[in-house]
Write a protein that holds these residues in place. Structure first.
Motif, PDB file in Angstrom:
ATOM      1  N   TYR A  13      -9.060  11.761 -19.199  1.00  0.00           N
ATOM      2  CA  TYR A  13      -9.874  12.559 -20.108  1.00  0.00           C
ATOM      3  C   TYR A  13      -9.125  12.802 -21.406  1.00  0.00           C
ATOM      4  O   TYR A  13      -7.920  13.062 -21.413  1.00  0.00           O
ATOM      5  N   GLU A  15      -9.980  14.592 -25.576  1.00  0.00           N
ATOM      6  CA  GLU A  15     -10.933  15.415 -26.323  1.00  0.00           C
ATOM      7  C   GLU A  15     -10.610  15.331 -27.807  1.00  0.00           C
ATOM      8  O   GLU A  15      -9.440  15.291 -28.193  1.00  0.00           O
ATOM      9  N   GLY A  21     -15.708  15.158 -25.491  1.00  0.00           N
ATOM     10  CA  GLY A  21     -14.800  14.572 -24.520  1.00  0.00           C
ATOM     11  C   GLY A  21     -15.073  13.109 -24.268  1.00  0.00           C
ATOM     12  O   GLY A  21     -16.171  12.610 -24.514  1.00  0.00           O
ATOM     13  N   TRP A  65     -24.532  12.523 -24.851  1.00  0.00           N
ATOM     14  CA  TRP A  65     -23.604  11.659 -24.135  1.00  0.00           C
ATOM     15  C   TRP A  65     -23.918  10.198 -24.439  1.00  0.00           C
ATOM     16  O   TRP A  65     -24.998   9.862 -24.904  1.00  0.00           O
ATOM     17  N   CYS A 115     -19.439  17.187 -20.433  1.00  0.00           N
ATOM     18  CA  CYS A 115     -18.128  17.041 -19.798  1.00  0.00           C
ATOM     19  C   CYS A 115     -17.955  18.029 -18.648  1.00  0.00           C
ATOM     20  O   CYS A 115     -17.445  17.663 -17.579  1.00  0.00           O
TER      21      CYS A 115
END
Length: 126
Positions: A13, A15, A21, A65, A115
């Motif tokens: 992950y 950011e 993210g 997304w 996220c």
């Protein structure tokens, strides 16, 4: 909410400064393992399309997304490597090719809400 276990995909992950993210995963399998990897990818993408229906688009265009899939198939070709002391050089002779490996990569990007939901749904996603 159900939590899904991931056996093949191990997400990293990151950011950005706006709180968006990015989850990145890659898995490399042989032909016999490919159906299980494909099922897992389908489970992740089905979840995202179902839970965030109608809001998939690049984040800079107002989406919640988005995703990108990539794949490559590689056939290992070993080399028989020898040092020829008399000639002072390496000798390379192709060996017998091995079974192909398929590598699939998935990148999911999303808003903080996406996220958080993704982490909640997929225990292995960090």
């Amino acid at each position: 909410m159900a939590t899904f276990t991931l056996d093949w995909l191990d997400f990293d992950y990151s950011e950005d400064s706006q709180g968006h993210g990015s989850f990145d995963a890659m898995a490399s399998v042989n032909a016999a393992q490919l159906p299980a990897l494909q099922q897992e990818l389908a489970r992740v993408l089905d979840w995202a399309h179902r839970e965030f229906a109608g809001v998939r688009a690049p984040l800079d265009e107002g989406g919640d997304w988005d995703f990108e899939l990539q794949g490559v198939q590689e056939v290992p070709a070993p080399l028989d490597v020898r040092w020829d002391e008399g000639a002072g050089r390496l000798e390379l002779k192709p060996g017998t090719p091995g079974a192909p490996r398929i590598t699939l990569s998935l990148t999911l990007t999303g808003t903080p809400a996406f996220c958080d939901a993704f982490r909640g749904a997929f225990a292995a996603a960090t």
